[in-house]
Design an enzyme around this catalytic site. Sequence first.
Site, mmCIF file in Angstrom:
data_model
loop_
_atom_site.group_PDB
_atom_site.id
_atom_site.type_symbol
_atom_site.label_atom_id
_atom_site.label_comp_id
_atom_site.label_asym_id
_atom_site.label_seq_id
_atom_site.Cartn_x
_atom_site.Cartn_y
_atom_site.Cartn_z
ATOM 1 N N ALA A 108 35.280 33.818 -43.836
ATOM 2 C CA ALA A 108 34.432 33.398 -45.292
ATOM 3 C C ALA A 108 33.121 33.490 -44.827
ATOM 4 O O ALA A 108 32.630 33.199 -45.789
ATOM 5 C CB ALA A 108 34.700 31.686 -45.378
ATOM 6 N N THR A 109 32.374 33.781 -44.062
ATOM 7 C CA THR A 109 31.077 33.234 -43.004
ATOM 8 C C THR A 109 30.519 34.963 -44.408
ATOM 9 O O THR A 109 29.539 34.759 -44.930
ATOM 10 C CB THR A 109 30.612 33.413 -42.344
ATOM 11 O OG1 THR A 109 30.600 32.139 -42.735
ATOM 12 C CG2 THR A 109 29.138 33.889 -42.023
ATOM 13 N N ASN A 132 33.335 20.476 -46.491
ATOM 14 C CA ASN A 132 34.740 20.750 -44.796
ATOM 15 C C ASN A 132 33.767 19.855 -44.005
ATOM 16 O O ASN A 132 34.063 19.775 -43.455
ATOM 17 C CB ASN A 132 33.710 22.454 -44.623
ATOM 18 C CG ASN A 132 31.909 22.322 -44.143
ATOM 19 O OD1 ASN A 132 30.913 22.374 -45.225
ATOM 20 N ND2 ASN A 132 31.707 22.528 -43.526
ATOM 21 N N GLN A 160 37.646 25.690 -48.042
ATOM 22 C CA GLN A 160 38.834 24.350 -47.576
ATOM 23 C C GLN A 160 39.333 23.946 -48.623
ATOM 24 O O GLN A 160 40.060 23.016 -48.725
ATOM 25 C CB GLN A 160 38.131 23.398 -47.158
ATOM 26 C CG GLN A 160 36.889 23.376 -46.144
ATOM 27 C CD GLN A 160 36.963 23.562 -44.616
ATOM 28 O OE1 GLN A 160 38.297 22.804 -44.193
ATOM 29 N NE2 GLN A 160 36.531 23.859 -43.722
ATOM 30 N N SER A 179 39.020 31.283 -46.053
ATOM 31 C CA SER A 179 39.077 31.778 -45.042
ATOM 32 C C SER A 179 40.564 32.195 -44.392
ATOM 33 O O SER A 179 41.293 30.914 -45.091
ATOM 34 C CB SER A 179 38.143 31.343 -44.190
ATOM 35 O OG SER A 179 38.557 31.768 -43.337
ATOM 36 N N HIS A 221 42.304 31.533 -41.495
ATOM 37 C CA HIS A 221 42.340 30.449 -40.493
ATOM 38 C C HIS A 221 43.050 29.014 -40.552
ATOM 39 O O HIS A 221 42.241 28.132 -40.324
ATOM 40 C CB HIS A 221 41.251 30.137 -39.336
ATOM 41 C CG HIS A 221 39.707 30.188 -39.309
ATOM 42 N ND1 HIS A 221 40.033 29.000 -38.774
ATOM 43 C CD2 HIS A 221 38.588 30.800 -39.679
ATOM 44 C CE1 HIS A 221 38.668 28.908 -38.691
ATOM 45 N NE2 HIS A 221 37.897 30.183 -39.628
ATOM 46 N N THR A 239 37.779 49.969 -42.128
ATOM 47 C CA THR A 239 39.361 50.185 -41.681
ATOM 48 C C THR A 239 39.955 48.721 -42.055
ATOM 49 O O THR A 239 39.165 47.842 -41.214
ATOM 50 C CB THR A 239 40.083 50.627 -40.353
ATOM 51 O OG1 THR A 239 39.212 51.926 -40.596
ATOM 52 C CG2 THR A 239 41.568 51.026 -40.570
ATOM 53 N N CYS A 276 30.629 25.581 -37.244
ATOM 54 C CA CYS A 276 30.065 26.685 -36.953
ATOM 55 C C CYS A 276 28.290 26.006 -37.162
ATOM 56 O O CYS A 276 27.818 26.873 -37.077
ATOM 57 C CB CYS A 276 29.912 26.930 -38.561
ATOM 58 S SG CYS A 276 31.672 27.668 -39.414
#
Length: 395
Positions: free
Chosen positions: A75-76, A157, A185, A205, A207, A245, A334
């Site tokens: 997401a960053t 978040n 989120q 994101s 994860h 890739t 983060c």
Amino acid sequence: MKIGSTIYLDHQATTPIDARVLAAMTPYYSESFGNPHSSDHTLGWETSRAVDDAAARIARLIGADADEIVFTSGATEANNLALLGLGRRAVAVDRRRILLGAAEHKCVLAAGRALEDHYGFEVEHLPVDAEGFVEASTLEKSLGDDVLLVSIMAVNNEIGTIQDIKKLSGITKNHGAVFHCDAAQAPVAIDLRNFAEYVDILSLSAHKMHGPKGIGAVYIARELQDRIEPLIYGGGQQNGLRSGTVPVPLCVGMSVAADIFADAAAADQRKELRRKRDRFVDELNDLAWAIRVNGPKGPARHPGNANIGFTGFAAHNILAALQPHVAAATGSACTSGIPEPSHVLKAIGLNSDEAESSIRFSLGFATTDDDIDEAVDRVKEALEKLSKAELMQSA
């Protein structure tokens, strides 16, 4: 859920990978390992189809089309591509103002500073109320024909605030500005099936929704794609918006995670998660020490989020005393290691002492009632220990 002897209550930092996700990824690390951009043989065709299918499944989560999905490292990167990509290609246009929510993720705020420092944009932070909401009237007053972009996250978040994205994006589009939404989120918290109708660009994101780390995606509306300057140049993959890739196993894993949250059963999981979160907060309220719940008080809150202020205590002391029994956090993973109060908690009006007394507990689908009861007992023990230590120091 427990990891060894540790009760895991930090799901907004990262979620455990779902077994279905891992199972779907595994073949692409072994027999189906072809480069998806190799167009001259069957192994490349096979993995290329897998990537296309993954994009389609992620698109289904938000009601978009596959060619509007661009895979990123997370997401960053997705947020940076959204803000910097749009801004760098718009340096010659008359719209020179950018509006960001004051409680956005640090990567959005940092991208805003880069646009300000290096490209001359005027970046303004939209204030939030005491529960973290950007009020529609505030946005309306700030908008004008000189605004290029508005960026407001779907679900906060740290304090779990769920914004009214439909309303805020509608106001933005009435003024001709582009609307970006950081939705990292969001999948655990809300139904995203129609979000592509409301937003122009949206970041995800894997994860954060029981997928693998190292992969994210950005939805860019088809008609907007020629207005985005790439951050990464190379072979022109992904419509020229993000060369390199693509990691096939990670793309497949993210798509399976997206399927889980696109399923109607996710609504029941969210309801059960909210019940467990409320049980946790109620039990903390029954302890002998005063607590404060930071953020929204109603249903517009991430169902697993409990941001708790412990009056008279320092959060880092509580977390240290909880080790190795409970995993929680003072805020965004983060920003770990930054010795300053949370900008989100300051944005909703907390002073430094209140912010530094606050811990984000984030429960997950696998959190059990037994986990909750034990975690509260561990918090009680920690507070007792810290209270006794303070008495001894003052004696």
